[in-house]
Design an enzyme around this catalytic site. Structure first.
Site, short mmCIF file in Angstrom:
data_model
loop_
_atom_site.label_atom_id
_atom_site.label_comp_id
_atom_site.label_asym_id
_atom_site.label_seq_id
_atom_site.Cartn_x
_atom_site.Cartn_y
_atom_site.Cartn_z
N ASP A 1 54.74 2.26 34.69
CA ASP A 1 55.80 2.96 35.43
C ASP A 1 57.21 2.44 35.16
OD1 ASP A 1 54.33 4.98 36.57
OD2 ASP A 1 53.71 3.76 38.29
N ASP B 1 50.56 10.94 35.52
CA ASP B 1 51.94 10.57 35.90
C ASP B 1 52.71 9.97 34.72
OD1 ASP B 1 49.78 10.30 37.68
OD2 ASP B 1 51.01 9.37 39.22
N ARG C 1 50.60 16.70 43.36
CA ARG C 1 51.69 16.00 42.69
C ARG C 1 51.30 15.70 41.24
NH1 ARG C 1 52.77 12.53 46.19
NH2 ARG C 1 52.15 10.57 45.25
N TRP D 1 53.39 16.55 38.04
CA TRP D 1 53.74 15.57 36.98
C TRP D 1 53.38 16.16 35.61
CZ3 TRP D 1 57.01 12.95 39.34
CH2 TRP D 1 56.78 12.04 40.37
N SER E 1 49.03 10.02 48.97
CA SER E 1 47.74 10.42 48.38
C SER E 1 46.85 11.01 49.48
CB SER E 1 47.05 9.23 47.72
OG SER E 1 46.58 8.33 48.69
N1 GLY Z 1 52.98 8.00 40.31
C1 GLY Z 1 52.25 7.79 41.51
C2 GLY Z 1 52.41 8.88 42.47
O1 GLY Z 1 52.83 9.97 42.14
O2 GLY Z 1 52.11 8.63 43.64
#
Ligand code: GLY
EC number: 3.2.1.180
Length: 383
Positions: free
Chosen positions: A105, A166, A238, A242, A351
């Protein structure tokens, strides 16, 4: 590009954004916020809630606050935003010293901070930070599997072969490094990862896996995981966003048509699954109850849809733009524009299986802002 009925709305949202960011930026100027506690921004630079190496100053979202400052500086020309952006960029130097908390990240962290700074000011220290981060990301490439390794865990589970969708938002750091230095290695790694992920993550119906495990020694898919979605084989929204925006970024940097087609395929799946009321669930395949929502997925998807609209013909453009505007209007209605909260977007979910839902998360504010400025045609492209 916008329909007349949406132009006044856009003008009003930008007014609300600039008014709110003027006081929030001052109030949180020495913080790197992730969420809010009783309406006040927390500070990931000062606190590590889990004690994990990848949390605290190394937390993956720590670039978004700086990115918001750069977007606001670009929109308003106010010098204070530039100063506040530089504060968080400097704080992130601690991550390079600590090193162990960093993983793939680094793109999310240094694209909206040091690369943004360098793009705007040509500051050589920002260039050095950005190239340092790009080299860390390139070093995570697995040659046998043709993918970039996501996380670092070994003790709690062997993630040597794990990649996640991601990462499509991290690899623009590699495209930038090649564009900046003329050295093609970074772009080669980014494209190899994007190619591998096209086969391994994107399903025939346009939905995407969150996590794919490859054999780290010999390559090849071992299995998939549901990750932050409901379950294996489900469709974490999400993650879909992404993928959508991420493939569009790879197309923007390389002009490889397959990346555009992949972004469109994911976009069509996303649009087809948008509920009538435009409120995006945490997972498109979650049970009807509890009704868990994630406005952060909506705003990331909106950014990708607007980017697709920029490169397709006028007839096609409407589909993507109308979907983006619908998503953003729904999120806007659920924003907090008052002084009761330091955050704007209120209903994010990290999440599906998290205990907390419908909370502000900093990337909700960042991508909402980015999408709104894109609609205005005044976005500073940080990816
Ligand atoms: N990249 C981790 C998330 O979207 O929570």
């Amino acid at each position: 590009m916008l329909q007349t009925k949406d132009q006044q709305w856009l003008h009003d949202v930008i007014g609300r954004l600039t008014a709110k960011m003027e006081w929030v930026s001052e109030k949180s100027r020495h913080k790197i916020p992730y969420t809010t506690v009783d309406g006040t921004h927390d500070d990931r630079a000062a606190h590590n809630p889990s004690g994990d190496l990848a949390d605290g100053i190394n937390w993956w979202t720590n670039g978004f606050w700086g990115g918001m400052m750069w977007l606001m500086h670009h929109e308003t020309g106010r010098e204070a935003y530039k100063t506040i952006a530089a504060i968080s960029e400097e704080m992130l130097d601690r991550c390079f010293e600590e090193f162990y908390g960093l993983h793939h990240d680094v793109g999310f962290m240094w694209l909206p901070t040091s690369v943004a700074n360098y793009r705007v000011t040509k500051n050589p220290v920002s260039r050095r930070r950005s190239l340092h981060a790009a080299n860390l990301l390139a070093g995570r490439f697995n040659m046998a599997g043709g993918f970039i390794r996501a996380w670092n865990d070994l003790e709690e589970g062997d993630t040597r072969g794990w990649a996640i969708i991601d990462c499509m938002l991290n690899i623009p750091l590699l495209y930038w490094a090649s564009e900046e230095t003329g050295d093609p290695r970074f772009k080669q790694i980014a494209m190899k990862h994007a190619d591998t992920a096209m086969d391994a993550f994107v399903r025939p119906d346009g939905s995407v896996n969150h996590i794919v495990e490859f054999d780290p020694e010999h390559g090849g898919v071992v299995r998939t995981y549901g990750g932050q979605g409901y379950e294996e084989g489900s469709s974490w929204t999400r993650g879909q966003a992404w993928g959508l925006y991420g493939y569009m970024m790879s197309y923007t940097h390389t002009r490889k048509d397959e990346y555009l087609q992949t972004a469109k395929r994911i976009a069509h799946y996303f649009i087809a699954n948008m509920p009538e009321d435009g409120v995006i669930p945490v997972d498109f395949r979650q049970p009807a109850e509890p009704k868990l929502e994630d406005d952060t997925a909506a705003v990331v998807a909106a950014c990708g849809l607007i980017e697709i609209a920029k490169v397709v013909g006028a007839y096609e453009q409407r589909l993507y733009l109308d979907a983006a505007v619908k998503l953003l209007r729904v999120v806007d209605e659920r924003c907090d524009w008052t002084q009761a909260s330091d955050a704007i977007v209120q209903r994010g979910s990290a999440s599906y299986h998290n205990k907390v839902h419908h909370q502000p998360i900093i990337y909700g504010d960042y991508y909402f802002m980015e999408a709104i400025f894109k609609l205005k045609g005044n976005d500073l492209y940080l990816w």
